[in-house]
Design a protein around this motif. Structure first.
Motif, PDB file in Angstrom:
ATOM      1  N   ALA A   1       0.806  -1.114   0.139  1.00  0.00           N
ATOM      2  CA  ALA A   1       0.078   0.099   0.062  1.00  0.00           C
ATOM      3  C   ALA A   1       0.874   1.138  -0.038  1.00  0.00           C
ATOM      4  CB  ALA A   1      -0.855  -0.091   1.164  1.00  0.00           C
ATOM      5  N   PRO A   2       1.435   1.540  -1.127  1.00  0.00           N
ATOM      6  CA  PRO A   2       2.373   2.691  -1.169  1.00  0.00           C
ATOM      7  C   PRO A   2       1.773   3.751  -0.895  1.00  0.00           C
ATOM      8  CG  PRO A   2       2.685   1.389  -3.051  1.00  0.00           C
ATOM      9  CD  PRO A   2       1.552   0.715  -2.258  1.00  0.00           C
ATOM     10  N   ASP A   3       2.310   5.034  -0.267  1.00  0.00           N
ATOM     11  CA  ASP A   3       1.898   6.579  -0.174  1.00  0.00           C
ATOM     12  C   ASP A   3       2.102   7.139  -1.519  1.00  0.00           C
ATOM     13  OD1 ASP A   3       0.868   8.559   1.336  1.00  0.00           O
ATOM     14  OD2 ASP A   3       2.322   8.433   2.828  1.00  0.00           O
ATOM     15  N   ASP A   4       1.712   8.476  -1.169  1.00  0.00           N
ATOM     16  CA  ASP A   4       1.802   9.304  -2.339  1.00  0.00           C
ATOM     17  C   ASP A   4       3.223   9.441  -2.764  1.00  0.00           C
ATOM     18  OD1 ASP A   4      -0.984  10.006  -1.898  1.00  0.00           O
ATOM     19  OD2 ASP A   4      -0.532  11.934  -0.886  1.00  0.00           O
ATOM     20  N   GLY A   5       3.334   9.266  -4.081  1.00  0.00           N
ATOM     21  CA  GLY A   5       4.895   9.224  -4.685  1.00  0.00           C
ATOM     22  C   GLY A   5       5.744   8.444  -4.387  1.00  0.00           C
ATOM     23  N   GLN A   6       5.177   7.157  -3.862  1.00  0.00           N
ATOM     24  CA  GLN A   6       6.059   5.905  -3.407  1.00  0.00           C
ATOM     25  C   GLN A   6       5.782   4.922  -4.348  1.00  0.00           C
ATOM     26  OE1 GLN A   6       5.154   4.391   0.603  1.00  0.00           O
ATOM     27  NE2 GLN A   6       6.963   5.013   1.259  1.00  0.00           N
TER      28      GLN A   6
ATOM     29  N   HIS B   1      -0.861   9.567  -6.334  1.00  0.00           N
ATOM     30  CA  HIS B   1      -1.940   9.957  -5.217  1.00  0.00           C
ATOM     31  C   HIS B   1      -2.477   8.728  -4.655  1.00  0.00           C
ATOM     32  CE1 HIS B   1      -1.226  14.139  -6.556  1.00  0.00           C
ATOM     33  NE2 HIS B   1      -1.504  13.860  -7.657  1.00  0.00           N
ATOM     34  N   ALA B   2      -2.294   8.276  -3.453  1.00  0.00           N
ATOM     35  CA  ALA B   2      -2.768   7.010  -3.019  1.00  0.00           C
ATOM     36  C   ALA B   2      -4.112   7.198  -2.352  1.00  0.00           C
ATOM     37  CB  ALA B   2      -1.824   6.495  -1.792  1.00  0.00           C
ATOM     38  N   ALA B   3      -5.222   6.494  -3.024  1.00  0.00           N
ATOM     39  CA  ALA B   3      -6.533   6.686  -2.805  1.00  0.00           C
ATOM     40  C   ALA B   3      -6.987   6.433  -1.227  1.00  0.00           C
ATOM     41  CB  ALA B   3      -7.287   5.480  -3.748  1.00  0.00           C
ATOM     42  N   TRP B   4      -6.148   5.478  -0.392  1.00  0.00           N
ATOM     43  CA  TRP B   4      -6.451   5.230   0.623  1.00  0.00           C
ATOM     44  C   TRP B   4      -6.379   6.295   1.781  1.00  0.00           C
ATOM     45  CZ3 TRP B   4      -2.340   6.433   4.043  1.00  0.00           C
ATOM     46  CH2 TRP B   4      -1.164   6.060   3.405  1.00  0.00           C
ATOM     47  N   HIS B   5      -5.890   7.521   1.148  1.00  0.00           N
ATOM     48  CA  HIS B   5      -5.955   8.761   2.075  1.00  0.00           C
ATOM     49  C   HIS B   5      -7.487   9.191   2.133  1.00  0.00           C
ATOM     50  CE1 HIS B   5      -1.807   9.637   3.018  1.00  0.00           C
ATOM     51  NE2 HIS B   5      -1.553   9.597   1.725  1.00  0.00           N
ATOM     52  N   LYS B   6      -8.227   9.000   1.322  1.00  0.00           N
ATOM     53  CA  LYS B   6      -9.644   9.309   1.197  1.00  0.00           C
ATOM     54  C   LYS B   6     -10.595   8.274   1.293  1.00  0.00           C
ATOM     55  CE  LYS B   6      -8.309  13.748  -1.260  1.00  0.00           C
ATOM     56  NZ  LYS B   6      -8.594  14.494  -2.577  1.00  0.00           N
ATOM     57  N   VAL B   7     -10.388   7.055   0.861  1.00  0.00           N
ATOM     58  CA  VAL B   7     -11.411   6.068   0.765  1.00  0.00           C
ATOM     59  C   VAL B   7     -11.221   5.018   1.964  1.00  0.00           C
ATOM     60  CG1 VAL B   7     -12.275   4.010  -0.825  1.00  0.00           C
ATOM     61  CG2 VAL B   7     -11.418   6.168  -1.722  1.00  0.00           C
ATOM     62  N   PRO B   8     -12.149   4.568   2.635  1.00  0.00           N
ATOM     63  CA  PRO B   8     -11.948   3.614   3.749  1.00  0.00           C
ATOM     64  C   PRO B   8     -11.386   2.230   3.196  1.00  0.00           C
ATOM     65  CG  PRO B   8     -14.226   4.544   3.591  1.00  0.00           C
ATOM     66  CD  PRO B   8     -13.522   5.336   2.184  1.00  0.00           C
ATOM     67  N   SER B   9     -10.441   1.832   3.999  1.00  0.00           N
ATOM     68  CA  SER B   9      -9.653   0.772   3.632  1.00  0.00           C
ATOM     69  C   SER B   9      -9.622  -0.319   4.694  1.00  0.00           C
ATOM     70  CB  SER B   9      -8.101   1.216   3.422  1.00  0.00           C
ATOM     71  OG  SER B   9      -8.011   2.434   2.649  1.00  0.00           O
ATOM     72  N   PHE B  10      -9.572  -1.643   3.941  1.00  0.00           N
ATOM     73  CA  PHE B  10      -9.869  -2.884   4.789  1.00  0.00           C
ATOM     74  C   PHE B  10      -8.515  -3.625   4.260  1.00  0.00           C
ATOM     75  CE2 PHE B  10     -13.776  -1.066   4.297  1.00  0.00           C
ATOM     76  CZ  PHE B  10     -14.538  -1.395   5.409  1.00  0.00           C
ATOM     77  N   VAL B  11      -7.971  -4.487   5.242  1.00  0.00           N
ATOM     78  CA  VAL B  11      -6.608  -5.094   4.971  1.00  0.00           C
ATOM     79  C   VAL B  11      -6.721  -6.549   5.583  1.00  0.00           C
ATOM     80  CG1 VAL B  11      -4.077  -5.231   5.575  1.00  0.00           C
ATOM     81  CG2 VAL B  11      -5.354  -3.011   5.145  1.00  0.00           C
ATOM     82  N   VAL B  12      -6.173  -7.680   4.755  1.00  0.00           N
ATOM     83  CA  VAL B  12      -6.178  -8.883   5.324  1.00  0.00           C
ATOM     84  C   VAL B  12      -4.458  -9.076   5.221  1.00  0.00           C
ATOM     85  CG1 VAL B  12      -6.405 -11.497   4.406  1.00  0.00           C
ATOM     86  CG2 VAL B  12      -8.067  -9.850   3.811  1.00  0.00           C
ATOM     87  N   VAL B  13      -4.137  -9.338   6.353  1.00  0.00           N
ATOM     88  CA  VAL B  13      -2.792  -9.675   6.801  1.00  0.00           C
ATOM     89  C   VAL B  13      -2.476 -11.065   6.792  1.00  0.00           C
ATOM     90  CG1 VAL B  13      -0.973  -9.375   8.497  1.00  0.00           C
ATOM     91  CG2 VAL B  13      -2.510  -7.374   8.282  1.00  0.00           C
ATOM     92  N   ALA B  14      -1.539 -11.375   6.119  1.00  0.00           N
ATOM     93  CA  ALA B  14      -0.975 -12.953   5.999  1.00  0.00           C
ATOM     94  C   ALA B  14      -0.041 -12.910   6.964  1.00  0.00           C
ATOM     95  CB  ALA B  14      -0.934 -13.252   4.542  1.00  0.00           C
TER      96      ALA B  14
END
Length: 257
Positions: free
Chosen positions: A124-129, A196-209
């Motif tokens: 889940a990269p950040d802006d510019g990453q 521009h990482a969408a997770w800054h504005k959109v609700p996020s859900f994560v499955v951790v393996a």
């Protein structure tokens, strides 16, 4: 004189149909699902069939499902394919990405139709990453030693690597299918930044393996905090959607609500 029996039969038929409709509605209440379509984006070393065990659960919940087929040539290329699927989708969208596709959905998720993001053992990269940027500070994972690069710079996982590192918790027959159907990733794609990482504005859900040997589980946990995400953790290899399809599907359905 046959009118009354016919009327009685018609009433009985309509009553049965009404009861059946009510039962279906109670099992999968449409109003409870804010999103209508789930767009599934596969990672590197895979194709759309990697979601085959998750799709039936989503469809049973009343969701329309689209699994894209990425070329894995570049970030821009895979985002373009995903954007076309989002544009064509019915209603609001839950956008789901596995592994490399975490970068894809972080970029494509800025479209207005996308109402939630689900990261499945994903970057889940950040802006510019870029993906390469996002892994800095984390140890190199053992599975990366099984990557095989060809003369054109495309990478696959060796057959032995699939069994030992990529999907060790799947059956030998499933491991062979993964090895046979995997797509090759252009290594340069991992160095392309997400604007521009969408997770800054959109609700996020994560499955951790938790047993992932491709992406650091600690990186996945750190991303949960950074994204302020709703998360679950499963004792899975990198292919959580194949090892724990019901748990992954349940989180996607939660994201659709």
């Amino acid at each position: 004189m046959k009118t009354k029996p016919r009327i009685a039969a018609l009433v009985s038929s309509l009553t049965l149909a009404a009861l059946t409709t009510t039962a279906v509605a109670q099992e999968h209440p449409a109003a409870a699902l804010a999103a209508k379509t789930v767009v599934l984006v596969h990672g590197a070393f895979a194709d759309g069939s990697s979601w085959n065990k998750v799709i039936p659960f989503l469809e049973k919940a009343g969701l329309k499902v689209v699994a894209v087929q990425n070329s894995l040539d570049s970030l821009d290329g895979d985002v373009a394919v995903t954007n076309r699927a989002i544009t064509a989708a019915q209603g609001p969208v839950v956008l789901v990405g596995h592994s490399w596709a975490g970068a894809v959905i972080s970029d494509a998720g800025v479209k207005d139709k996308v109402k939630s993001l689900v990261y499945v053992a994903a970057y889940a990269p950040d802006d510019g990453q870029s993906v390469f940027d996002s892994v800095k500070g984390y140890p190199q994972m053992p599975g990366q030693a099984s990557f095989v690069k060809d003369a054109d710079g495309y990478v696959k996982v060796s057959d032995a690597g699939v069994a030992k590192f990529f999907a060790p918790d799947l059956s030998p027959s499933d491991q062979k299918l993964i090895a046979a159907t995997q797509g090759a990733l252009n290594i340069q794609a991992l160095d392309q930044p997400v604007p521009h990482a969408a997770w800054h504005k959109v609700p996020s859900f994560v499955v951790v393996a938790a047993n992932d040997q491709i992406i650091s589980p600690q990186q996945q946990r750190d991303q949960v905090k950074r994204l302020h995400a709703t998360a679950i953790e499963v004792p899975s290899s990198h292919v959580a959607m194949l090892a724990y399809p019901k748990a992954v599907a349940d989180l996607i359905i939660k994201a659709a609500e």
